[in-house]
Write a protein that holds these residues in place. Structure first.
Motif, PDB file in Angstrom:
ATOM      1  N   VAL A  32      11.303  -1.824  12.043  1.00 10.17           N
ATOM      2  CA  VAL A  32      10.829  -1.208  10.803  1.00 10.17           C
ATOM      3  C   VAL A  32      10.530  -2.289   9.768  1.00 10.17           C
ATOM      4  O   VAL A  32       9.516  -2.237   9.063  1.00 10.17           O
ATOM      5  N   ALA A  33      11.393  -3.280   9.671  1.00  6.09           N
ATOM      6  CA  ALA A  33      11.169  -4.378   8.719  1.00  6.09           C
ATOM      7  C   ALA A  33       9.884  -5.131   9.056  1.00  6.09           C
ATOM      8  O   ALA A  33       9.130  -5.521   8.158  1.00  6.09           O
ATOM      9  N   ALA A  34       9.594  -5.334  10.339  1.00  2.00           N
ATOM     10  CA  ALA A  34       8.376  -6.040  10.737  1.00  2.00           C
ATOM     11  C   ALA A  34       7.125  -5.241  10.369  1.00  2.00           C
ATOM     12  O   ALA A  34       6.133  -5.798   9.892  1.00  2.00           O
ATOM     13  N   VAL A  35       7.165  -3.926  10.566  1.00  5.76           N
ATOM     14  CA  VAL A  35       6.019  -3.084  10.214  1.00  5.76           C
ATOM     15  C   VAL A  35       5.787  -3.103   8.708  1.00  5.76           C
ATOM     16  O   VAL A  35       4.647  -3.229   8.239  1.00  5.76           O
ATOM     17  N   ALA A  38       4.300  -6.493   7.746  1.00  8.04           N
ATOM     18  CA  ALA A  38       2.890  -6.604   8.135  1.00  8.04           C
ATOM     19  C   ALA A  38       2.003  -5.823   7.177  1.00  8.04           C
ATOM     20  O   ALA A  38       0.942  -6.302   6.753  1.00  8.04           O
ATOM     21  N   GLY A  39       2.413  -4.616   6.825  1.00  3.22           N
ATOM     22  CA  GLY A  39       1.640  -3.816   5.872  1.00  3.22           C
ATOM     23  C   GLY A  39       1.543  -4.491   4.513  1.00  3.22           C
ATOM     24  O   GLY A  39       0.484  -4.516   3.881  1.00  3.22           O
ATOM     25  N   ALA A  40       2.643  -5.060   4.057  1.00  2.00           N
ATOM     26  CA  ALA A  40       2.626  -5.767   2.774  1.00  2.00           C
ATOM     27  C   ALA A  40       1.716  -6.982   2.842  1.00  2.00           C
ATOM     28  O   ALA A  40       0.975  -7.278   1.906  1.00  2.00           O
ATOM     29  N   GLY A  41       1.742  -7.690   3.963  1.00  2.00           N
ATOM     30  CA  GLY A  41       0.874  -8.864   4.118  1.00  2.00           C
ATOM     31  C   GLY A  41      -0.594  -8.493   4.088  1.00  2.00           C
ATOM     32  O   GLY A  41      -1.413  -9.167   3.459  1.00  2.00           O
ATOM     33  N   ILE A  42      -0.951  -7.421   4.752  1.00  2.00           N
ATOM     34  CA  ILE A  42      -2.349  -6.967   4.744  1.00  2.00           C
ATOM     35  C   ILE A  42      -2.762  -6.565   3.335  1.00  2.00           C
ATOM     36  O   ILE A  42      -3.845  -6.897   2.861  1.00  2.00           O
ATOM     37  N   GLY A  43      -1.897  -5.836   2.643  1.00  2.00           N
ATOM     38  CA  GLY A  43      -2.211  -5.413   1.275  1.00  2.00           C
ATOM     39  C   GLY A  43      -2.377  -6.583   0.328  1.00  2.00           C
ATOM     40  O   GLY A  43      -3.307  -6.621  -0.482  1.00  2.00           O
TER      41      GLY A  43
END
Length: 158
Positions: A32-35, A38-43
């Motif tokens: 869950v932390a990795a997902v 990743a979402g924060a990095g894309i944003g």
């Protein structure tokens, strides 16, 4: 005064889980932390690389022109308003309706971004209202509304 009963002794063996239930896995929290990371990095990446006139920001004159062109491209595949409802094929009729309403939405987006597309946005809005009411799609006014959008789109091609 009453005295409370003494506490029972602890069980000699720990309780066993019910059959069919699994103990929680240890990998769920890291996954869950990795997902989330990743979402924060894309944003953050999108935020840093999207300028005020980029396609990601949804603003700018180039995007208004692209919206207007897209509306007119979709409109080229829409038959006359009255023939859309005379068609017996429900799937074909629904596709034409959705294409016309989608083109109207794009045209209104172009008009919001750039006032040069106000006339196109208003013409498409007239068509969209007619399509949604179902009763104003026949007759000379409907034909005039269809022709006005077609003419404005032809002027964009020039």
């Amino acid at each position: 005064m009453t005295t409370s009963a003494p506490m029972p002794p602890p069980p000699s063996q720990p309780p066993t889980p019910a059959p069919g239930r699994r103990a929680p896995s240890r990998w769920i929290a890291p996954a869950v932390a990795a997902v989330v990371a990743a979402g924060a990095g894309i944003g953050i990446g999108w935020f840093l690389w999207s300028g005020p006139d980029s396609a990601a920001s949804g603003t700018g004159l180039d995007n208004a022109a692209a919206d207007a062109a897209g509306a007119c491209q979709a409109w080229k595949r829409v038959p006359s308003l009255d023939s859309m409802y005379d068609n017996d094929d429900k799937e074909d009729r629904a596709a034409h309706y959705e294409r016309a309403v989608g083109a109207a939405t794009l045209a209104q987006s172009a008009a919001r971004l750039d006032n040069r597309y106000d006339a196109l946005g208003k013409a498409f809005q007239n068509v969209s209202v007619r399509l949604r009411s179902f009763d104003n799609v026949k007759g000379t006014e409907a034909e005039a509304a269809h022709e006005k959008v077609t003419t404005l789109c032809a002027e964009l091609d020039d």
